[in-house]
Design an enzyme around this catalytic site. Structure first.
Site, mmCIF file in Angstrom:
data_model
loop_
_atom_site.group_PDB
_atom_site.id
_atom_site.type_symbol
_atom_site.label_atom_id
_atom_site.label_comp_id
_atom_site.label_asym_id
_atom_site.label_seq_id
_atom_site.Cartn_x
_atom_site.Cartn_y
_atom_site.Cartn_z
ATOM 1 C CG ASP A 131 61.923 -122.174 11.534
ATOM 2 O OD1 ASP A 131 61.509 -122.782 10.442
ATOM 3 O OD2 ASP A 131 61.349 -122.630 12.648
ATOM 4 C CG ASP A 168 58.336 -110.649 -1.077
ATOM 5 O OD1 ASP A 168 58.509 -110.640 -2.313
ATOM 6 O OD2 ASP A 168 58.680 -109.632 -0.554
ATOM 7 C CG ASP A 171 61.249 -107.948 1.442
ATOM 8 O OD1 ASP A 171 60.587 -106.968 0.619
ATOM 9 O OD2 ASP A 171 60.618 -108.749 1.900
ATOM 10 C CB SER A 173 61.362 -116.502 14.939
ATOM 11 O OG SER A 173 59.976 -116.529 15.203
ATOM 12 C CG LEU A 174 57.773 -112.279 15.297
ATOM 13 C CD1 LEU A 174 57.258 -111.420 16.613
ATOM 14 C CD2 LEU A 174 56.953 -112.161 14.271
ATOM 15 C CG HIS A 195 61.163 -121.352 16.039
ATOM 16 N ND1 HIS A 195 61.068 -121.369 14.861
ATOM 17 C CD2 HIS A 195 60.994 -120.290 16.746
ATOM 18 C CE1 HIS A 195 60.836 -119.969 14.763
ATOM 19 N NE2 HIS A 195 60.734 -119.591 15.691
ATOM 20 C CG PHE A 221 57.120 -113.742 20.340
ATOM 21 C CD1 PHE A 221 56.780 -112.337 20.893
ATOM 22 C CD2 PHE A 221 56.518 -114.807 20.926
ATOM 23 C CE1 PHE A 221 55.693 -112.376 21.965
ATOM 24 C CE2 PHE A 221 55.606 -114.680 21.840
ATOM 25 C CZ PHE A 221 55.092 -113.479 22.085
ATOM 26 N NE ARG A 233 54.492 -114.615 2.318
ATOM 27 C CZ ARG A 233 55.141 -114.302 0.951
ATOM 28 N NH1 ARG A 233 56.511 -113.891 0.785
ATOM 29 N NH2 ARG A 233 54.506 -114.826 -0.378
#
Length: 528
Positions: A225, A241, A244, A197-198, A312, A122, A239
Site C-alpha cells: 500500500d 515504479d 526500480d 506506505s512511505l 492501510h 510514516f 515514486r
C-alpha cells in the site's frame, strides 16, 4: 577481504561519484572523513550531504500535486539503522554500517544468500512488531539475510518532512547494498526490498540509486500500500515504479481518495498490482471502533489509530500471512475492473488447456513465481497488470475463489410465477472442508430462465461434492410493492467453478425446484 586502504578508496570513490562537479576532485581522505555528512553545497533549490549526494526541490520534486517540498534532514538526525537477522541470530540484532566494514565482516551476513530489506512508513520505527513478525516468518521459510531498516527519527511529523527524508534514507540504503556488493560480492539481483506506505517509495529510491549511480539492479521490490499523498500522479522518478527493480509487485488495500480516508496510492505502478477487495474497503475494518480500543488494552489513542489505519495496514498483514509455505496463496485474477472480476467475466484462468484464459497469480511473497509465466514482450513492455482477489474479514485472511452461476428455471411454473425479488446465499461442501454460508447476490429481481454469475471467496474445500443454496425474500422498500405471501423462486441449477484447480460441477435440486423464502436446499450433481 579489503584492507584499510581499500576501505578508504571505496569511500572516496562513492563520495566522488555522488558529488560530481560540485566538489574539488582532488579532495583529500581527511577532508572526506570530516565532511561526509556536512552540507558541502546549499542554495534555495539544492542541498548536498557529502557522499550521500545532492537533493533538489525543484521539478519534478515540487509541482502542482506536491506544492510543499522540503530538503531531507541531516543524516545524523535521521540516524537510519540497519538491523541484520539470520538463522544464527533470529532474535539478536547485528547493526550494519556501510562506513564501518568490520560491522559487515563480523556479522552473520552470508553473501550467497538472498537478502531481504524490510522497512516501515510514516509515524513508525524499526521496533514495530509486524516488521519482526515478517522477519521471523521469512527465516523459518528460507535460510536468508533479513535486514530491518529503522528510520523512525525521520518518520515524525510533519508528513512533508518525512516524505523528504526517505530520499536520503534510500541513498544510504543503496550505499549499504553497493558496499555489500563490493566487499562480499553480493549479487544485488538477490536483494528483495519490502516497504510499507512511505517505505515502499523509499525502496523505490534504493532501486533507482543503484541503477543510475552504480549500474546494478535490485531483483525485486514489494510495495505494501504505497503512500498516496505527494506521490499519486507524480513523475515516476518521485515514486516507486516498475523501473526500480527487475520485478515490482504492489498490494493496494487503502486505494481511495485521501479526502475519504485513503492513504494508499490507487493507480497501478508495478509489474503486478494486486487489489484485494477492490483495493479499498477491507472486510473487518468497519466492525466498530471499540473493538480496536479493546484490542489495544483499552487505549483510546492506539485504538483510534488502529481503526483509522486498518485498511492501510492490511497490506502488510496479507503479506505476512502469505509467507508460510504450503498455506493458502491469495489466488488473484487478472481483470480490467473489480466489477468485471466479481461478476465472473474474467474467467477461467489461463492454463495449458486454455491459452485464451486470464492470468492468475498469487498475492504476497510468492507473487514472483507466476511472473515467470509472462511472455518476454509483456515483461519488457513496461505496463502494469491489475489482479483482484477476495479476502476474509479476519485471520486467516486468504480465501479460495469460486465462480457461481445461478440458473433460474425455465419451466412453465417458473414462467407463470414471473420470477421474484430477493437474494441468494450458498455453502459449498467438499472432501476437505466446507465454506460458510456466503451471499452470492445482492437483493435484485431474478426473472424466469435468467442466469446470474458471481465470484465469491471461501475456504479451500478440496474436491467439491455438493452445495446448500439459501433463498431470502426480505420485506424491503425494493419489493414492498410486490410482496406476496407465496414468495418463492424456481431453481433450475447452479454451476460451481474453481480458479486454482479448474474444477467445474453442475448441481441441481434434489427433488423440487421450488425454493421458499428463508428455506435452504441441498444441491447435488445433476443426473445426465
Amino acid at each position: 577481504m579489503i584492507n584499510n586502504t581499500g576501505t578508504l578508496l571505496l569511500q572516496t570513490f562513492l563520495y566522488l561519484l555522488n558529488t560530481g562537479p560540485l566538489v574539488n576532485q582532488n579532495i583529500s581522505v581527511t577532508l572526506l572523513e570530516n565532511s561526509i555528512t556536512d552540507p558541502l553545497f546549499e542554495n534555495e533549490t539544492m542541498k548536498c550531504y557529502g557522499m550521500y549526494g545532492c537533493f533538489s526541490i525543484i521539478e519534478p520534486w515540487k509541482d502542482a500535486v506536491r506544492p510543499v517540498c522540503n530538503f531531507p534532514e541531516h543524516p545524523t538526525k535521521i540516524n537510519a539503522t540497519y538491523c541484520l537477522h539470520t538463522r544464527y541470530n533470529p532474535n539478536e540484532c547485528q547493526y550494519l554500517n556501510f562506513m564501518n566494514h568490520s560491522s559487515i565482516f563480523r556479522s552473520f551476513f552470508t553473501p550467497y544468500h538472498k537478502t531481504y530489506f524490510i522497512t516501515h512508513g510514516f509515524l513508525e520505527s524499526g521496533d514495530k512488531p509486524w516488521l519482526k513478525a515478517i522477519s521471523d516468518n521469512i527465516l523459518k521459510s528460507e535460510d536468508v539475510n533479513v535486514i530491518l531498516i529503522d528510520w523512525g527519527n525521520g518518520s515524525l511529523p510533519p508528513y512533508t518532512q518525512a516524505v523528504a527524508n526517505i530520499r536520503l534514507v534510500g541513498r544510504i540504503t543503496a550505499l549499504l547494498i553497493y558496499t555489500l556488493k563490493i566487499l562480499t560480492r553480493t549479487n544485488t539481483e538477490n536483494v528483495h526490498l519490502i516497504g510499507h506506505s512511505l517505505g515502499a517509495h523509499l525502496s523505490g529510491y534504493v532501486g533507482y540509486t543503484l541503477k543510475h549511480d552504480f549500474n546494478c539492479s535490485v531483483g525485486r521490490i514489494t510495495g505494501m500500500d504505497p503512500a498516496q499523498p505527494h506521490f499519486s500522479r507524480t513523475d515516476p522518478v518521485v515514486r516507486l515504479d516498475i523501473s526500480d527493480a527487475k520485478f515490482v509487485d504492489i498490494i493496494h488495500t487503502n486505494a481511495k481518495p485521501f479526502i475519504n480516508g485513503g492513504f494508499g496510492i490507487e493507480e497501478p505502478i508495478g509489474h503486478l498490482d494486486f487489489y484485494p477487495n477492490n483495493g479499498d474497503n477491507q472486510p473487518g475494518c468497519n466492525d466498530g471502533m471499540m473493538r480496536y480500543v479493546k484490542n489495544e488494552n483499552q487505549s483510546v489513542y492506539q485504538g483510534l489509530r488502529r481503526f483509522f489505519s486498518c485498511d492501510h495496514i492490511r497490506s502488510h498483514e496479507f503479506f505476512l500471512e502469505s509467507i508460510t509455505p504450503n498455506s493458502c496463496a491469495f489466488p488473484s485474477v487478472q481483470c480490467d475492473s473489480w466489477e468485471n472480476f466479481i461478476e465472473g467475466r474474467c474467467f477461467p484462468c489461463k492454463s495449458e488447456q486454455n491459452s485464451n484464459g486470464f492470468f492468475c497469480g498469487n498475492m504476497g511473497l510468492h507473487a514472483i513465481n507466476e511472473w515467470g509465466n509472462f511472455d518476454d514482450t509483456r515483461k519488457k513492455g513496461g505496463s502494469s497488470t491489475k489482479l483482484y482477489t477476495i479476502t476474509n474479514n479476519n485471520i486467516p485472511f486468504c480465501l479460495s475463489l469460486y465462480k457461481i452461476t445461478l440458473i433460474i428455471s425455465n419451466s412453465s411454473a417458473s414462467i407463470e410465477h414471473k420470477g421474484e425479488i430477493g437474494l441468494f446465499s450458498i455453502k459449498i461442501v467438499g472432501t476437505k472442508d466446507q465454506t460458510s454460508m456466503t451471499k452470492v447476490s445482492t437483493e435484485r429481481y431474478f426473472p424466469p430462465a435468467s442466469k446470474y454469475e458471481r465470484v465469491i471467496g471461501g475456504k479451500d474445500v478440496g474436491k467439491i461434492i455438493s452445495a446448500t443454496l439459501h433463498w431470502e425474500h426480505p420485506t424491503t422498500m425494493m419489493n414492498i410493492m410486490t410482496w406476496r405471501l407465496d414468495s418463492k423462486i424456481h431453481i433450475g441449477s447452479i454451476i460451481i467453478e474453481t480458479f486454482q484447480d479448474h474444477q467445474r460441477l453442475h448441481l441441481c435440486p434434489l427433488y423440487d425446484e421450488v425454493l421458499g423464502s428463508g428455506v435452504s436446499r441441498n444441491m447435488k450433481p445433476c443426473k445426465i
